[in-house]
Design a protein around this motif. Structure first.
Motif, short mmCIF file in Angstrom:
data_model
loop_
_atom_site.label_atom_id
_atom_site.label_comp_id
_atom_site.label_asym_id
_atom_site.label_seq_id
_atom_site.Cartn_x
_atom_site.Cartn_y
_atom_site.Cartn_z
N ASP A 17 2.85 22.31 15.61
CA ASP A 17 2.17 23.50 16.12
C ASP A 17 3.14 24.69 16.17
N LYS A 34 -4.17 18.10 21.20
CA LYS A 34 -4.76 18.38 22.52
C LYS A 34 -4.82 19.90 22.76
N ALA A 35 -3.72 20.56 22.44
CA ALA A 35 -3.66 22.02 22.66
C ALA A 35 -4.74 22.72 21.83
N ALA A 67 3.98 11.84 19.37
CA ALA A 67 3.74 12.58 20.61
C ALA A 67 3.52 14.06 20.31
N ALA A 68 4.31 14.58 19.40
CA ALA A 68 4.16 16.00 19.04
C ALA A 68 2.79 16.24 18.42
N ASN A 69 2.36 15.30 17.60
CA ASN A 69 1.02 15.41 17.01
C ASN A 69 -0.05 15.39 18.07
N ALA A 70 0.08 14.46 19.01
CA ALA A 70 -0.93 14.33 20.06
C ALA A 70 -0.99 15.61 20.89
N HIS A 71 0.18 16.14 21.19
CA HIS A 71 0.23 17.36 21.98
C HIS A 71 -0.43 18.52 21.23
N ALA A 72 -0.09 18.63 19.94
CA ALA A 72 -0.67 19.72 19.13
C ALA A 72 -2.18 19.58 19.06
N ARG A 86 -8.16 22.13 23.39
CA ARG A 86 -8.31 22.97 24.58
C ARG A 86 -8.59 24.42 24.21
#
Lengths: 416, 112
Positions: free
Chosen positions: B48, A406-407, A399-404, A410
């Protein structure tokens, strides 16, 4: 992997006064001053002459104003002038010899080796193995006490225990960070732990059967760990030494809280006292074994003794022999046990006026090797739990990977 | 970076599950209190910058060790090499007149 995600607990009130004091008076000597708050540079004006050599922090040696000011004066004084530039291939071997000489000179001068310095491959491998084993011990060490978080006898005890277990995770991370400076990925180290290729301290293969065990662990196991670790604050490898300074500072809270648990039990009911005594009985010998096999004699024969210790001492990785530290620990602990009113389970324990030390019996080294090689009460359980925790955390990492990702997408889109 | 650049596998494709190794390495710097510079304290892996900052807080400032935190991708740091230490820093060696002790002054002059 980051095991502390979301575990932050505010227990500041409970810990006031723990950070800066309570580290063993007798054994800290030089390292004591080094254990200041990270990020705080000693505030001393140049030329005031009060800076001591022990005021080191994170490898930033404070320079004595009375010493030659810099390499310039030093070189001028010694008459050396080596304008080494690019080398021919033939000069490479010479360079390697020079590197080794530079390493030896740093060690001889009791200076720190830093990550990108030239170092013998065996030095590097020894450190990777030792730091990794140490890091593994910290995170496996979360388990015996983590076992009691839901059953702590009060909210105060629970908050403290959570903070302590979180500290153990933090210690593991400081150490993995130090190991990585030697050119190894922490993921690889975790895999070696999971696959049984690297070990952790065999003390954590013993179970925590009662609440009093949390007291015994803090008092004896963390007490022994501090005794082992304080000299490591002066280890020749900079990142390891710096990590150990942080660890030792925090361990002193652990040891005091353990003592306090037993202190409270020993002033309680008869069955509480019996529980404390039982815990001391079970943890005393494994704690003594934590210092490793004897340096000499029959029991010294083992995979980690002998020349290995000698080499580590010559390299400034290890500062004291195993038996020396064990004696110090016994001498320190016996009066504490007396204060607690606990009997240490050793019929041979007696004060030796002549030596000025406590005599004590022989650790069961057969048991030590047996447990270390995998045949302890909890070996399989500890590794299984560790692997499970890691696997169960996979979705968090994904999930952290996916979020990173996506960010990042964007950010790129909005920039375009 | 001085404490990170020798690692071997971070950030590069590996045969095992990519998610396990793809988190970059971040170097963490803490300002102990106002008036002091940030000081390097260690490193961590995070997907990140935001996670690096949060985890940096939990790992390196559990006891109020800092009032400000920097995280920097280890890959983004350029460091001098120990191999060229001599040639890199030696130019300072022939300018000892930059130091106050270079100058001969009478002993009995105060505040100098």
């Amino acid at each position: 992997m980051l095991v502390v995600v979301g575990m932050r607990v505010v227990v500041g009130v409970l810990m006031v006064g723990c950070a800066g004091r309570g580290i063993h008076p007798g054994i800290l000597s030089g390292a004591r001053q080094a254990a200041t708050v990270p990020g705080v540079v000693p505030r001393t004006l140049p030329g005031s002459g009060v800076i001591s050599h022990t005021g080191r922090m994170y490898g930033n040696d404070v320079i004595d104003p009375n010493e030659p000011l810099n390499a310039a004066e030093q070189a001028a004084a010694e008459g050396t002038d080596d304008g080494v530039a690019s080398l021919s291939p033939a000069g490479r071997r010479e360079q390697a010899a020079t590197d080794l000489a530079a390493f030896d000179a740093l060690i001889a001068a009791d200076q720190r080796i830093e990550p990108r310095d030239a170092m013998p491959e065996k030095y590097r491998q020894t450190l990777i193995r030792q730091i990794a084993q140490h890091a593994h011990s910290e995170i496996i060490g979360m388990q015996p006490e983590g076992n009691w978080i839901t059953r702590a006898p009060s909210l105060r005890r629970k908050a403290i225990l959570i903070a302590k277990v979180q500290d153990e995770a933090g210690h593991g991370l400081y150490l993995y960070s130090a190991a990585e400076t030697l050119g190894i990925d922490r993921q690889e180290l975790l895999e070696r732990l999971h696959d049984g290729k690297q070990r952790y301290s065999s003390i954590f293969n013993y179970p925590t059967l009662t609440w009093a065990d949390n007291g015994a662990i803090g008092w004896l196991v963390d007490g022994a760990a501090i005794m082992n670790q304080v000299p490591l604050c002066r280890c020749s490898y900079g990142p390891y030494a710096r990590a150990m300074i942080r660890v030792c500072k925090e361990e002193s809270f652990h040891q005091r809280q353990g003592f306090e648990i037993l202190w409270t039990l020993m002033r309680g009911t008869e069955s509480q006292q019996a529980m404390a005594q039982d815990a001391a009985n079970r943890w005393w010998w494994p704690a003594l074994a934590m210092f490793g096999p004897p340096d000499t004699g029959d029991a010294a024969a083992g995979p980690t003794s002998g020349s290995h210790t000698e080499q580590s001492m010559a390299w400034g990785i290890k500062r004291f022999a195993n038996d020396e530290l064990r004696q110090k620990f016994v001498d320190m602990t016996v009066p504490q046990a007396q204060k607690l009113g606990l009997t240490l389970p050793d019929p041979d324990l007696r004060w030796n006026e002549e030596r000025g030390h406590w005599d004590f019996g022989q650790v069961d080294w057969d048991e030590f090797w047996r447990v270390l090689r995998g045949d302890g009460p909890c070996n399989a359980e500890r590794i299984a739990h560790r692997r499970r925790a890691h696997d169960d955390g996979a979705w968090v990492r994904e999930a952290a990977n996916a979020h990173a990702a996506k960010a990042q997408t964007r950010a790129r889109e909005s920039a375009a | 970076m001085s404490e990170g650049s020798t690692r071997i596998s971070d950030g590069s494709p590996t045969p095992t599950t990519p998610a396990e190794r793809s988190w970059p390495l971040w170097e963490v710097f803490v300002r102990g209190k106002r008036g002091l510079s940030h000081v390097h304290v260690g490193s961590l892996h995070a997907p990140d910058a935001e996670m690096a900052l949060r985890n940096g807080r939990d790992v390196y400032t559990r006891r109020q060790e800092g009032v400000s935190l920097w995280v920097v991708r280890a890959d983004d740091i350029t460091a001098s090499s120990p191999d060229e230490k001599d040639s890199f820093f030696d130019p300072a060696a022939d300018k000892i007149y930059r130091h106050p002790t270079f100058y001969d002054v009478p002993d009995d002059v105060e505040y100098l």
